[in-house]
Design a protein around this motif. Structure first.
Motif, short mmCIF file in Angstrom:
data_model
loop_
_atom_site.label_atom_id
_atom_site.label_comp_id
_atom_site.label_asym_id
_atom_site.label_seq_id
_atom_site.Cartn_x
_atom_site.Cartn_y
_atom_site.Cartn_z
N GLY A 29 0.97 112.94 -14.13
CA GLY A 29 1.88 114.04 -13.80
C GLY A 29 1.36 115.06 -12.82
O GLY A 29 2.00 116.11 -12.64
N ALA A 30 0.22 114.80 -12.15
CA ALA A 30 -0.34 115.78 -11.22
C ALA A 30 0.46 115.81 -9.93
O ALA A 30 1.05 114.81 -9.50
CB ALA A 30 -1.80 115.44 -10.92
N ASN A 31 0.45 116.98 -9.28
CA ASN A 31 0.95 117.12 -7.91
C ASN A 31 -0.23 116.85 -6.98
O ASN A 31 -1.25 117.55 -7.05
CB ASN A 31 1.49 118.52 -7.67
N LEU A 32 -0.09 115.87 -6.09
CA LEU A 32 -1.25 115.38 -5.34
C LEU A 32 -1.22 115.79 -3.87
O LEU A 32 -0.22 115.59 -3.18
CB LEU A 32 -1.32 113.85 -5.43
N LEU A 33 -2.35 116.33 -3.43
CA LEU A 33 -2.65 116.48 -2.01
C LEU A 33 -3.83 115.58 -1.73
O LEU A 33 -4.93 115.79 -2.27
CB LEU A 33 -2.99 117.93 -1.67
N LEU A 34 -3.61 114.55 -0.92
CA LEU A 34 -4.61 113.53 -0.68
C LEU A 34 -5.10 113.62 0.75
O LEU A 34 -4.37 114.00 1.65
CB LEU A 34 -4.01 112.13 -0.93
N THR A 35 -6.36 113.21 0.94
CA THR A 35 -6.89 113.14 2.29
C THR A 35 -7.79 111.92 2.42
O THR A 35 -8.35 111.42 1.44
CB THR A 35 -7.66 114.42 2.67
#
Length: 243
Positions: A29-35
């Motif tokens: 359920g996390a809100n993800l910012l990926l790089t």
């Protein structure tokens, strides 16, 4: 849904362990910012934010932090990126050594420096993915070991420095893991199957880890179940460092 509505930043998320961590966090359920370095992610998840770039570039890390700030507080940061180089110590060039140290250690410092001001008041969790070679030596891996060992020291120091803010900093130290990079390195050998057996025989559990098994450990250290754990190093190496 142990990470429901938690904003999480994951580096090195475009393949291997980082990709598995992103999958685990998404499920929780996390809100993800990926790089990552790839221009695009191999899998399309429209709900995720992806910002490709070079974490050795402080201007890019600032941009990543600005993008994270738009989400709000950052409750979890996972550092899965890294750079490996195999060479005898006396044959490694200064430029190659510098790249390994930047790619594994100084880039991690930059991410911590710019993202931790976004930690919420109740606290946050940072998980650094190091390596079994951060704890033991191996021929031809000296600079990689130095960089990954430095990452462990960085995490422990940060754990003490930020404990008063309830920012926990821990390390997962994987052993040989079935990632595209490792698989490709096996395939370059004259007899890939025989070489793989040799490497597996060097591990007490007689097999390589899967990215998902490493991601399980990362998830534990990111979640409330590990709320009293900080400054720890969790080997996920099939018993290799227990020798």
């Amino acid at each position: 849904m142990r990470l429901q509505d938690v904003n999480a930043v994951i580096t090195g998320a475009s393949s291997g362990i980082g990709q598995a961590v992103a999958s685990h966090f998404r499920r929780e359920g996390a809100n993800l910012l990926l790089t990552g370095r790839r221009p695009e992610l191999p899998e399309n998840h429209p709900e995720d934010l992806y910002l490709p770039g070079d974490l050795n570039d402080e201007a890019f890390v600032r941009e990543l932090a600005d993008r994270a700030a738009n989400l709000g507080d950052v409750g979890v940061v996972v550092l899965c990126h890294g750079l490996q180089a195999s060479s005898p110590l006396e044959e490694m060039t200064y430029d190659a050594a510098r790249d390994v140290l930047h790619g594994n250690l100084l880039s991690a410092f930059l991410v911590m420096k710019h993202l931790m001001p976004l930690a919420p008041e109740p606290g946050a969790s940072i998980v650094c993915v190091s390596s079994r070679l951060g704890m033991v030596g191996m021929p031809n891996q000296t600079l990689y070991s130095a960089a990954k060992g430095g990452l462990i020291a960085l995490a422990r120091g940060a754990a003490m420095e930020w404990a008063s803010r309830n920012i926990r900093v821990n390390v997962v130290a994987p052993g040989l893991t079935v990632t595209p990079i490792i698989e490709a390195s096996f395939e370059r050998r004259p007899d890939p199957a025989a070489y793989r057996r040799v490497r597996e025989d060097s591990i007490p559990l007689r097999r390589l880890a899967t990215p998902e098994e490493v991601a399980d450990a990362v998830l534990f250290l990111a979640c409330p179940e590990s709320s009293y754990v900080t400054g720890a190093v969790l080997p996920v190496d099939g018993g290799y460092t227990a020798f």
